[in-house]
Design a protein around this motif. Sequence first.
Motif: not given
Length: 228
Positions: A21-25, A64-70, A99-108
């Motif tokens: 899940d971490l690398t999917m986005a 968008l791919l990772s928003l549902e599991r937030l 913030f955790a979501h951004w670190l694992t999605t936005g920052l990559p």
Amino acid sequence: MKTFLNIVSRDLRLAFRQKSDLTMAVLFFILTAMLFPFGLGPEPNLLARIAPGIIWVTALLAVLLSLERLFLADYEDGSLEQLILSSTSLEVAVLAKVFAHWLTTGLPLILAAPLIALLFNMDSDAMTILLIAMILGTPSLSLIGAIAATLTLGARRGGVLIPLLVLPLYIPTLIFGVGAIDAAMNSLEAGAVIANARPHLLLLGAILLVSLLITPLAGAAALRQSVE
């Protein structure tokens, strides 16, 4: 602050346990962007001209791919209900999870953006503006998306509803993000790059500030309603 850091640390640990899940986005971002040169051809000027729009649209779709599991996992295992019943500020909890979501999605996505920019023959000045715009814009994508994630929590086919709610709200960020890069690419003088892109960057910053104010309040209210 302690509560904020504890929630962020917890979500990061859970994210790193599920590396797929971490690398999917970021993989979706890179692979989707790489398809366009194959479809449009290798002409450098064409690729450079369409690069801003492609990078921002693919980044938007990757978020968008990772928003549902937030909030979904916490909702299903009862953690969210315990959090609401505790003395913890729900607004702080919402902000921490975003913030955790951004670190694992936005920052990559930000880290991968220079690779895509090189693929599309983007010059160094435009690439600098791209990074600044994404630093300002990707947190807004997570914040705005969090509101939709809380509103659809527990709903049937929430993963389908989230894009319908979020995409219209993402349009200003998309417009100003692309506009900043276009302004940098169209600058005739090297010293005018920042000056030309500044209005767009300031508007991205304004969207971020407004999102920071609205998301914790709206998200907390929606979470309380979903649990009730």
